[in-house]
Design a protein around this motif. Structure first.
Motif, PDB file in Angstrom:
ATOM      1  N   THR A 181       0.838  -1.148  -0.067  1.00 17.24           N
ATOM      2  CA  THR A 181       0.136  -0.017   0.111  1.00 17.24           C
ATOM      3  C   THR A 181       0.929   1.155   0.000  1.00 17.24           C
ATOM      4  O   THR A 181       2.162   1.156   0.384  1.00 17.24           O
ATOM      5  CB  THR A 181      -0.973  -0.111   1.208  1.00 17.24           C
ATOM      6  N   ARG A 182       0.198   2.213  -0.560  1.00 12.48           N
ATOM      7  CA  ARG A 182       0.984   3.603  -0.455  1.00 12.48           C
ATOM      8  C   ARG A 182      -0.042   4.606  -0.038  1.00 12.48           C
ATOM      9  O   ARG A 182      -0.993   4.617  -0.463  1.00 12.48           O
ATOM     10  CB  ARG A 182       1.551   4.048  -1.685  1.00 12.48           C
ATOM     11  N   ALA A 183       0.299   5.509   0.962  1.00 12.52           N
ATOM     12  CA  ALA A 183      -0.621   6.558   1.349  1.00 12.52           C
ATOM     13  C   ALA A 183      -0.605   7.736   0.354  1.00 12.52           C
ATOM     14  O   ALA A 183       0.376   8.121   0.069  1.00 12.52           O
ATOM     15  CB  ALA A 183      -0.350   6.860   2.755  1.00 12.52           C
ATOM     16  N   PHE A 184      -1.816   8.135  -0.005  1.00 13.18           N
ATOM     17  CA  PHE A 184      -2.048   9.483  -0.790  1.00 13.18           C
ATOM     18  C   PHE A 184      -3.125  10.135  -0.271  1.00 13.18           C
ATOM     19  O   PHE A 184      -4.014   9.788   0.388  1.00 13.18           O
ATOM     20  CB  PHE A 184      -2.155   9.132  -2.443  1.00 13.18           C
ATOM     21  N   ASP A 185      -3.311  11.607  -0.482  1.00 13.67           N
ATOM     22  CA  ASP A 185      -4.089  12.615  -0.210  1.00 13.67           C
ATOM     23  C   ASP A 185      -4.950  12.463  -1.442  1.00 13.67           C
ATOM     24  O   ASP A 185      -6.155  12.838  -1.175  1.00 13.67           O
ATOM     25  CB  ASP A 185      -3.543  13.723   0.075  1.00 13.67           C
ATOM     26  N   THR A 186      -4.654  12.637  -2.789  1.00 14.87           N
ATOM     27  CA  THR A 186      -5.333  12.696  -3.784  1.00 14.87           C
ATOM     28  C   THR A 186      -4.865  11.862  -5.070  1.00 14.87           C
ATOM     29  O   THR A 186      -3.512  11.406  -5.134  1.00 14.87           O
ATOM     30  CB  THR A 186      -5.725  14.114  -4.227  1.00 14.87           C
ATOM     31  N   LEU A 187      -5.720  11.565  -6.084  1.00 13.08           N
ATOM     32  CA  LEU A 187      -5.198  10.547  -7.158  1.00 13.08           C
ATOM     33  C   LEU A 187      -5.819  11.419  -8.173  1.00 13.08           C
ATOM     34  O   LEU A 187      -7.112  11.546  -8.501  1.00 13.08           O
ATOM     35  CB  LEU A 187      -5.675   9.291  -6.861  1.00 13.08           C
ATOM     36  N   TYR A 188      -4.953  11.784  -9.306  1.00  9.65           N
ATOM     37  CA  TYR A 188      -5.467  12.262 -10.393  1.00  9.65           C
ATOM     38  C   TYR A 188      -5.452  11.124 -11.414  1.00  9.65           C
ATOM     39  O   TYR A 188      -4.786  10.347 -11.403  1.00  9.65           O
ATOM     40  CB  TYR A 188      -4.274  13.258 -11.109  1.00  9.65           C
ATOM     41  N   ALA A 189      -6.580  10.874 -12.112  1.00 12.92           N
ATOM     42  CA  ALA A 189      -6.829   9.712 -13.136  1.00 12.92           C
ATOM     43  C   ALA A 189      -7.366  10.391 -14.632  1.00 12.92           C
ATOM     44  O   ALA A 189      -8.373  10.960 -14.575  1.00 12.92           O
ATOM     45  CB  ALA A 189      -7.933   8.720 -12.362  1.00 12.92           C
ATOM     46  N   ALA A 190      -6.588   9.633 -15.382  1.00 12.11           N
ATOM     47  CA  ALA A 190      -7.035   9.770 -16.656  1.00 12.11           C
ATOM     48  C   ALA A 190      -7.743   8.605 -17.306  1.00 12.11           C
ATOM     49  O   ALA A 190      -7.014   7.582 -17.563  1.00 12.11           O
ATOM     50  CB  ALA A 190      -5.717  10.040 -17.505  1.00 12.11           C
ATOM     51  N   ILE A 191      -8.894   8.693 -17.162  1.00 14.40           N
ATOM     52  CA  ILE A 191      -9.925   7.510 -17.625  1.00 14.40           C
ATOM     53  C   ILE A 191     -10.750   7.607 -18.803  1.00 14.40           C
ATOM     54  O   ILE A 191     -11.042   9.045 -19.363  1.00 14.40           O
ATOM     55  CB  ILE A 191     -10.775   7.176 -16.313  1.00 14.40           C
ATOM     56  N   PRO A 192     -11.061   6.753 -19.593  1.00 14.20           N
ATOM     57  CA  PRO A 192     -11.809   7.176 -20.611  1.00 14.20           C
ATOM     58  C   PRO A 192     -13.312   7.482 -20.568  1.00 14.20           C
ATOM     59  O   PRO A 192     -13.717   7.173 -19.317  1.00 14.20           O
ATOM     60  CB  PRO A 192     -11.961   5.432 -21.534  1.00 14.20           C
TER      61      PRO A 192
END
Length: 302
Positions: free
Chosen positions: A221-232
């Motif tokens: 696992t990795r802790a993040f506050d936000t995730l930008y996602a390039a999705i279709p």
């Protein structure tokens, strides 16, 4: 007007672009019908940003205020429902709804938006628009200086990284598979201290849509506050293609500088016809589409 089935223009989609188009037409005393299913793509987003005079407001509040203002024009009518079919007729177009109603108009404006295609990752859709986001301009400031991930690969990942790098120094790209970067691209990432993790993403661990950890296929696992996602994405409505509207390679409706599609009498505005996915752009495009529809109506009758 309530029982009338014939209009100057039918606007399919009653969010920012559609309401903006309706205001332009309503102020020109055009008979307008807005058909809206009530499912805007940003319905999970808690706050809207980068829209001057409304920065930080809830999207639903902006929409409700806009709807009240638009419907104060007596020639504009709002119909709650889902448009499912469209066809040309002698006077223009006929639009049918899932409830079995049919309406006619000389012109059609599609403000139908797009539908994001969610990846098969547990927790992803629950976080979408809250802490899993798509646009640095719409959401980035609120997550500046935070632990930030980008779920993308290749050129798209590099593009997002270049934008987000100005907002956070703690940035990691998650390719969820083998990384696809050319040597020059990889060198840029290394230069800016941007790590790349290739392990497959299997779960977004969150609390009420707020990201806590990303879980990978190897159980790490990795802790993040936000995730930008390039999705279709896909078009939210199939009617534009049904009527013959051309699409770009990316899947947007092809429009000219005046929001005209490839089909005479049909216009499109907002997310369905632009890569610039924002409320401000949707409002501007809708206003232009409404004005151009009125211009065509004037030219045909004057």
């Amino acid at each position: 007007m309530e029982n009338d089935k014939n209009f100057d223009a039918i606007i399919i989609g009653g969010s920012y672009a559609g309401l903006s188009a309706a205001m332009a037409l309503g102020r020109s005393l055009r008979q307008v019908l807005i058909i809206d299913s009530g499912l805007p793509c940003n319905r999970q987003t808690p706050h809207s940003h980068n829209f001057i005079t409304h920065d930080g407001e809830k999207p639903s509040v902006i929409t409700q205020k806009a709807k009240e203002q638009v419907l104060s024009y007596p020639t504009v009518r709002f119909q709650q429902g889902l448009a499912i079919n469209g066809k040309k007729n002698n006077d223009g177009f006929e639009i049918s709804t899932v409830d079995g109603e049919a309406f006619n108009a000389k012109k059609i404006i599609f403000a139908t938006g797009i539908e994001d295609v969610m990846p098969d990752i547990q927790g992803f859709s629950a976080c979408w628009g809250i802490s899993v986001i798509h646009c640095p301009y719409c959401h980035g400031y609120e997550f500046s200086g935070k632990k930030t991930a980008i779920m993308a690969n290749g050129e798209r990942a590099l593009h997002l990284a270049s934008l987000v790098n100005n907002l956070s120094t703690d940035l990691t790209i998650l390719t969820s598979g083998k990384a696809n970067f050319e040597a020059e691209q990889a060198a840029k990432l290394e230069k800016h201290g941007i790590a790349v993790i290739e392990e497959e993403i299997v779960k977004i661990q969150h609390k009420n849509g707020w990201l806590e950890k990303v879980v990978f296929g190897d159980n790490s696992t990795r802790a993040f506050d936000t995730l930008y996602a390039a999705i279709p994405f896909k078009q939210h409505s199939a009617i534009p293609v049904e009527l013959g509207c051309d699409l770009t390679e990316q899947g947007h409706i092809v429009v000219d500088n005046f929001q005209k599609t490839s089909v005479k009498g049909v216009f499109a505005c907002g997310d369905n016809a632009s890569m610039m996915r924002s409320i401000s752009n949707a409002v501007a495009a809708g206003n232009l589409a409404g004005a151009m529809v009125n211009k065509e109506l004037v030219e045909e009758s004057f």
